[in-house]
Design an enzyme around this catalytic site. Structure first.
Site, short mmCIF file in Angstrom:
data_model
loop_
_atom_site.label_atom_id
_atom_site.label_comp_id
_atom_site.label_asym_id
_atom_site.label_seq_id
_atom_site.Cartn_x
_atom_site.Cartn_y
_atom_site.Cartn_z
N ASP A 166 -4.15 -0.51 9.85
CA ASP A 166 -5.15 0.49 10.22
C ASP A 166 -6.39 0.32 9.33
O ASP A 166 -6.46 -0.61 8.53
CB ASP A 166 -4.57 1.91 10.12
N GLU B 75 0.84 -1.19 0.00
CA GLU B 75 0.00 0.00 0.00
C GLU B 75 0.88 1.25 0.00
O GLU B 75 1.71 1.43 0.88
CB GLU B 75 -0.86 -0.07 1.27
N ASP C 141 -7.54 2.05 6.76
CA ASP C 141 -7.29 2.11 5.32
C ASP C 141 -6.67 0.82 4.81
O ASP C 141 -7.05 0.30 3.77
CB ASP C 141 -6.35 3.28 4.98
N ASP D 257 -1.00 -1.62 5.84
CA ASP D 257 -0.91 -1.11 7.20
C ASP D 257 -1.97 -1.74 8.09
O ASP D 257 -3.02 -2.15 7.61
CB ASP D 257 -1.13 0.42 7.19
#
Ligand code: 0RA
Length: 638
Positions: free
Chosen positions: A503, A428, A505, A501
């Protein structure tokens, strides 16, 4: 009350045979239950429940209760006729004991004509008994309640009469044996899904499911049978009509039942069952269904002038766009094929199912012109989109050639040309992509960075997807093509690793990628090529020593190992970009040091719903799902 005993003394010649039979099961459990992992463990529950379902199919049982007990055992109770206790004519021992130690109950008694020989189910309760630390059975029958206990398959005492009974039924309680099984911890959702499925497939029964470990109870009863099953599959979509189309007929000795409905989406979900057993790899019944569906819709469309004269007809793909279907067939002698016995092999079944669909679906369409119209219009639209997609694909191919070599410019490819050795990291963002490029072993590790969001394929047709740059890069890098044109022999990397990641997103991108793979390159997941890289969340340091931690628990354990929080420095990693190349390689990329999660699809119906909810049009169920299952969304291993 005086205790009667019904059994012969425990050790004579026949019981020695029994012990030999049981030890064969214990020596090679995989031969009987497929494997000794979680799948094999749950097979034990299904085996006992299937025996109760046989009573339902015999018209002798209306209720089954399954409890996962706090002590790790499982109880299955039914209100069937009860396992016979009287002397077995051949073995001269109580039938109950024979059923529990030697014979498959169904085989001798013909309780249910539709057996499951050849599959993993139907091996017999004695197999469960042999693989249990202990097994306790209670039978209510002929006015008495009988009881017997077994340990590792062998009876520890004769059958006792423990009380009177004014009802009939069987209660089986068993604790899986940790010395022969790799895992003995039942998974709540796995058991619940199978029980729910059984309640759709057998509309006459009510199934209660209690889990003492989390103090929960649910009850399943679906009088609407597989029609309700289809409605359930379409919970988070917009169906084109209600109720689902329902067909039921016999051909020779085969009983064939189909429920189907269309939604306004583009994906197909067909769940197929043979004698109540899910066949995720399809087989002759599914082939017959598809052939019948394509033929019938084409005939109808031509007859009504939706397709003119010599114009090309609707393809199988066209008529399955937006389809949700449950096919349930019951056969006398099913033959299951393939590694996991998940595909039906009986060649006669194709024609039988096809004939039922041809006759009954044509009849239905004649009688329901409005439904027929919406359905054919939908398929015709799909045919148009297919043509547009073909053009887009050709364009992509030509463009690819002009750009040279065909590989996307952002791909940092590896040197090796041996796909079995090669790995593709999908990363990403450009910055993490740069770090990964530095940290990789360029001999066999390739890196493809994706910037921003990729397209949500759950909401897009193939032609639109192919206009998206990210998706085109992915398709060319992976090499196998997409949709109906997949050629696994062209796979360029045997490991496709998503590195995002930890998180919101990151998990969103991961879910989008998984949706793309699941919907458009399903073989990639089925063959085990898709992985999720586990990046560390913390670096814990004390003096010159440090440890990586991949969860809060690991962090706390590391602090403990360092002798407490004093002098310990904890660094939290919010994204891959915060690590340098060496750290990323050491924690997340290098074989031997890293942890990869392989993505598997255990249950197609469940995965289908998950993707509909996570990626579909309707916002409300998605929000509910994410709130309820936050952990699963960030750790998606469907
Ligand atoms: C053999 C024969 C009959 C029933 C059963 C076995 C039986 C087995 C299980 C296992 C779990 N629950 C069960 N319930 C019944 C037929 C008995 C008859 O004809 O009365």
């Amino acid at each position: 009350m005086a205790q009667e005993t019904v059994s012969a003394p425990a050790y004579d010649a026949s019981s020695i045979q029994v012990l030999e039979g049981l030890s064969a099961v214990r020596r090679r459990p995989g031969m009987y239950i497929g494997s000794t992992d979680a799948r094999g463990l749950h097979q034990l529950v299904y085996e006992v429940v299937d025996n109760s379902i046989d009573e339902v199919l015999a018209g002798a049982c209306t209720r089954i209760d399954v409890t996962l007990n706090a002590d790790g055992s499982c109880t299955v109770t039914d209100n069937g006729r009860g396992i016979p206790v009287e002397e077995h004519p051949k073995y001269h021992r109580p039938t109950l004991e024979i059923v529990m130690t030697v014979l498959h109950a169904g085989s001798k008694f013909d309780r249910n004509a539709y057996k499951v020989s050849g599959g993993l189910h139907g091996v017999g309760v004695h197999v469960v008994n042999a693989l249990s630390e202990w097994f306790e059975v209670r039978v209510r029958r002929d006015g008495h309640e009988y009881f017997q206990r077994y340990e590792r398959g062998a009876p520890v005492a004769p059958i006792e009469v423990v009380g009177p009974a004014d009802t009939t039924g069987t209660e089986a309680r068993f604790k899986p044996d940790a010395t022969v099984l790799e895992t003995t911890s039942f998974d709540h959702e796995t058991v619940e899904r199978r029980l729910k499925e059984l309640s759709f497939l057998n509309p006459g029964v009510t199934i209660g499911f209690r889990d003492e470990r989390n103090d929960s109870f649910v009850e399943f009863h679906h009088a609407g049978g597989i029609s309700e099953f289809v409605e359930d599959l379409n919970t988070s979509t917009n169906p084109l009509f209600r109720p689902p189309i329902y067909l039921h007929a016999k051909r020779d000795s085969s009983d064939i039942e189909l429920a189907m409905e269309y939604n306004d989406g583009y994906n197909e979900t067909t769940l197929a069952f043979v004698n109540n057993i899910h066949t995720p790899d399809g087989g002759t019944h599914v082939v017959g269904f598809r052939a019948g569906l394509t033929r019938t819709l084409n005939d109808y469309a031509r007859k009504r002038g939706f397709i003119k004269g010599d114009k090309e007809g609707l393809t199988g793909e066209d008529v399955r766009e937006g389809l949700a279907a449950v096919l349930s067939v019951k056969l006398l002698e099913p033959q299951f094929e393939g590694q996991t016995k998940a595909r039906l092999g009986n060649s006669e079944v194709k024609g039988q199912v096809e004939s039922v669909v041809n006759d009954k679906l044509a009849e239905f369409l004649e009688e329901h012109p409005a439904v027929a119209q919406s359905l054919v219009a939908k398929a015709a639209q799909a045919a148009q989109a297919r043509e547009a997609a073909r053009k887009a694909r050709e364009l992509t191919r030509r463009k690819g050639l002009l750009e040279g070599g065909g590989l996307p410019g952002k791909l940092a490819d590896c040197h090796s040309r041996d796909p079995a050795q090669c790995e593709l990291f999908i990363v990403e963002g450009d910055s993490a992509g740069g770090t990964a490029k530095q940290g990789r072993d360029r001999e066999f590790q390739a890196v493809l960075p994706l910037r921003g969001k990729i397209l949500n394929v759950e909401k897009a047709r193939l032609d639109k997807m192919l206009q998206n740059e990210h998706i085109r890069s992915l398709i060319t890098a992976i090499g196998i093509g997409i949709g109906d044109e997949i050629d696994m022999s062209r796979l360029r990397y045997h490991k496709i690793i998503m590195m995002t990641d930890a998180d919101v997103d990151g998990s969103h991108i991961r879910t989008l990628l998984l949706t793309l793979f699941y919907r458009k390159m399903p073989q990639l997941i089925a063959d085990g090529h898709v992985f999720i890289a586990q990046a560390p969340l913390y670096r814990i340091q004390k003096g010159a020593r440090f440890k990586w931690a991949y969860s809060d628990e690991e962090r706390d354990r590391a602090i403990e190992e360092f002798g407490g929080a004093k002098g310990v420095v904890i660094q939290r990693y919010k994204g891959l970009g915060e690590m340098n190349a060496e750290q990323l390689a050491e924690t997340t990329m290098r074989p031997g040091a890293r942890t990869l999660l392989r993505v598997t699809v255990e249950d197609a119906g469940h995965a289908n719903m998950l993707f509909q909810i996570l990626m579909g049009e309707e916002v409300e169920p998605r929000r509910e799902y994410i709130q309820e299952h936050a952990v699963e969304v960030t750790n998606l291993d469907i």
